[in-house]
Design a protein around this motif. Structure first.
Motif, PDB file in Angstrom:
ATOM      1  N   MET A   1       0.838  -1.181   0.000  1.00 29.20           N
ATOM      2  CA  MET A   1       0.000   0.000   0.000  1.00 29.20           C
ATOM      3  C   MET A   1       0.888   1.251   0.000  1.00 29.20           C
ATOM      4  SD  MET A   1      -3.146  -0.956   0.078  1.00 29.20           S
ATOM      5  CE  MET A   1      -3.768  -2.612   0.022  1.00 29.20           C
ATOM      6  N   SER A   2       0.438   2.233  -0.702  1.00 29.11           N
ATOM      7  CA  SER A   2       1.249   3.441  -0.814  1.00 29.11           C
ATOM      8  C   SER A   2       0.927   4.437   0.288  1.00 29.11           C
ATOM      9  CB  SER A   2       1.024   4.090  -2.172  1.00 29.11           C
ATOM     10  OG  SER A   2      -0.236   4.718  -2.209  1.00 29.11           O
ATOM     11  N   ASP A   3       1.845   5.351   0.474  1.00 30.79           N
ATOM     12  CA  ASP A   3       1.621   6.426   1.442  1.00 30.79           C
ATOM     13  C   ASP A   3       0.452   7.294   1.027  1.00 30.79           C
ATOM     14  OD1 ASP A   3       3.653   5.584   3.108  1.00 30.79           O
ATOM     15  OD2 ASP A   3       5.139   6.961   2.267  1.00 30.79           O
ATOM     16  N   ASP A   4       0.260   7.464  -0.291  1.00 33.51           N
ATOM     17  CA  ASP A   4      -0.880   8.254  -0.780  1.00 33.51           C
ATOM     18  C   ASP A   4      -2.201   7.603  -0.394  1.00 33.51           C
ATOM     19  OD1 ASP A   4       0.724  10.203  -1.909  1.00 33.51           O
ATOM     20  OD2 ASP A   4       0.626   9.348  -3.929  1.00 33.51           O
ATOM     21  N   GLN A   5      -2.290   6.284  -0.539  1.00 32.42           N
ATOM     22  CA  GLN A   5      -3.514   5.575  -0.168  1.00 32.42           C
ATOM     23  C   GLN A   5      -3.786   5.715   1.328  1.00 32.42           C
ATOM     24  OE1 GLN A   5      -2.248   1.790  -1.880  1.00 32.42           O
ATOM     25  NE2 GLN A   5      -4.134   1.780  -3.100  1.00 32.42           N
ATOM     26  N   LYS A   6      -2.732   5.596   2.112  1.00 30.85           N
ATOM     27  CA  LYS A   6      -2.872   5.741   3.562  1.00 30.85           C
ATOM     28  C   LYS A   6      -3.329   7.147   3.909  1.00 30.85           C
ATOM     29  CE  LYS A   6      -0.347   5.353   7.916  1.00 30.85           C
ATOM     30  NZ  LYS A   6       0.884   4.892   8.559  1.00 30.85           N
ATOM     31  N   ARG A  42      -6.991  -4.123   8.154  1.00 27.99           N
ATOM     32  CA  ARG A  42      -7.072  -5.385   7.418  1.00 27.99           C
ATOM     33  C   ARG A  42      -6.271  -5.334   6.125  1.00 27.99           C
ATOM     34  NH1 ARG A  42      -9.251  -7.710   3.323  1.00 27.99           N
ATOM     35  NH2 ARG A  42     -10.429  -5.923   2.601  1.00 27.99           N
ATOM     36  N   THR A  43      -6.313  -4.192   5.441  1.00 30.87           N
ATOM     37  CA  THR A  43      -5.620  -4.068   4.163  1.00 30.87           C
ATOM     38  C   THR A  43      -4.165  -3.623   4.313  1.00 30.87           C
ATOM     39  OG1 THR A  43      -6.441  -1.806   3.872  1.00 30.87           O
ATOM     40  CG2 THR A  43      -7.749  -3.591   2.887  1.00 30.87           C
ATOM     41  N   GLY A  44      -3.729  -3.391   5.542  1.00 29.45           N
ATOM     42  CA  GLY A  44      -2.339  -3.046   5.786  1.00 29.45           C
ATOM     43  C   GLY A  44      -2.001  -1.568   5.639  1.00 29.45           C
ATOM     44  N   LEU A  45      -3.020  -0.722   5.520  1.00 30.08           N
ATOM     45  CA  LEU A  45      -2.749   0.713   5.434  1.00 30.08           C
ATOM     46  C   LEU A  45      -2.250   1.267   6.764  1.00 30.08           C
ATOM     47  CD1 LEU A  45      -5.726   2.086   3.299  1.00 30.08           C
ATOM     48  CD2 LEU A  45      -3.331   1.910   2.635  1.00 30.08           C
ATOM     49  N   ILE A  46      -2.733   0.691   7.867  1.00 34.42           N
ATOM     50  CA  ILE A  46      -2.307   1.121   9.200  1.00 34.42           C
ATOM     51  C   ILE A  46      -1.912  -0.109  10.012  1.00 34.42           C
ATOM     52  CG2 ILE A  46      -3.717   3.226   9.210  1.00 34.42           C
ATOM     53  CD1 ILE A  46      -5.737   1.736  11.023  1.00 34.42           C
ATOM     54  N   ASN A  47      -1.115   0.123  11.036  1.00 40.57           N
ATOM     55  CA  ASN A  47      -0.723  -0.977  11.921  1.00 40.57           C
ATOM     56  C   ASN A  47      -1.648  -1.010  13.142  1.00 40.57           C
ATOM     57  OD1 ASN A  47       0.266   0.896  13.880  1.00 40.57           O
ATOM     58  ND2 ASN A  47       2.240   0.979  12.819  1.00 40.57           N
ATOM     59  N   SER A  48      -1.423  -1.945  14.018  1.00 41.49           N
ATOM     60  CA  SER A  48      -2.320  -2.115  15.161  1.00 41.49           C
ATOM     61  C   SER A  48      -2.286  -0.931  16.119  1.00 41.49           C
ATOM     62  CB  SER A  48      -2.035  -3.416  15.908  1.00 41.49           C
ATOM     63  OG  SER A  48      -0.708  -3.417  16.398  1.00 41.49           O
ATOM     64  N   ALA A  49      -1.138  -0.296  16.264  1.00 39.89           N
ATOM     65  CA  ALA A  49      -1.057   0.882  17.142  1.00 39.89           C
ATOM     66  C   ALA A  49      -1.868   2.037  16.556  1.00 39.89           C
ATOM     67  CB  ALA A  49       0.400   1.293  17.347  1.00 39.89           C
ATOM     68  N   GLU A  50      -1.772   2.225  15.247  1.00 41.21           N
ATOM     69  CA  GLU A  50      -2.554   3.278  14.590  1.00 41.21           C
ATOM     70  C   GLU A  50      -4.050   2.969  14.687  1.00 41.21           C
ATOM     71  OE1 GLU A  50       0.382   4.795  11.062  1.00 41.21           O
ATOM     72  OE2 GLU A  50      -0.329   2.719  10.966  1.00 41.21           O
TER      73      GLU A  50
END
Length: 73
Positions: A1-6, A42-50
């Protein structure tokens, strides 16, 4: 996933936090915020802490929106 998508996903999440959709009550807004946070994790854009931070922010907004309800105010 890209930073733009995040960045786009987080911007949409915070927009919903600040300005709920028309005719959306606090509970519906909370549910949608949680679904969006879950999907980002779920899609990996953020981690569990986020994810936890987003859930905490959504919970605080829900508590603020419903504060006083049921207490006659």
């Amino acid at each position: 996933m890209s930073d733009d998508q995040k960045s786009e996903a987080l911007a949409a999440w915070y927009q919903l936090l600040k300005v709920p959709e028309i005719r959306m009550d606090a509970e519906e807004q909370y549910d949608e915020l949680l679904k969006a946070a879950d999907e980002m994790e779920r899609t990996g854009l953020i981690n569990s802490a986020e994810w936890r931070r987003l859930v905490q922010e959504a919970s605080a907004a829900f508590a603020n929106a419903t504060e006083g309800l049921g207490r006659g105010t």
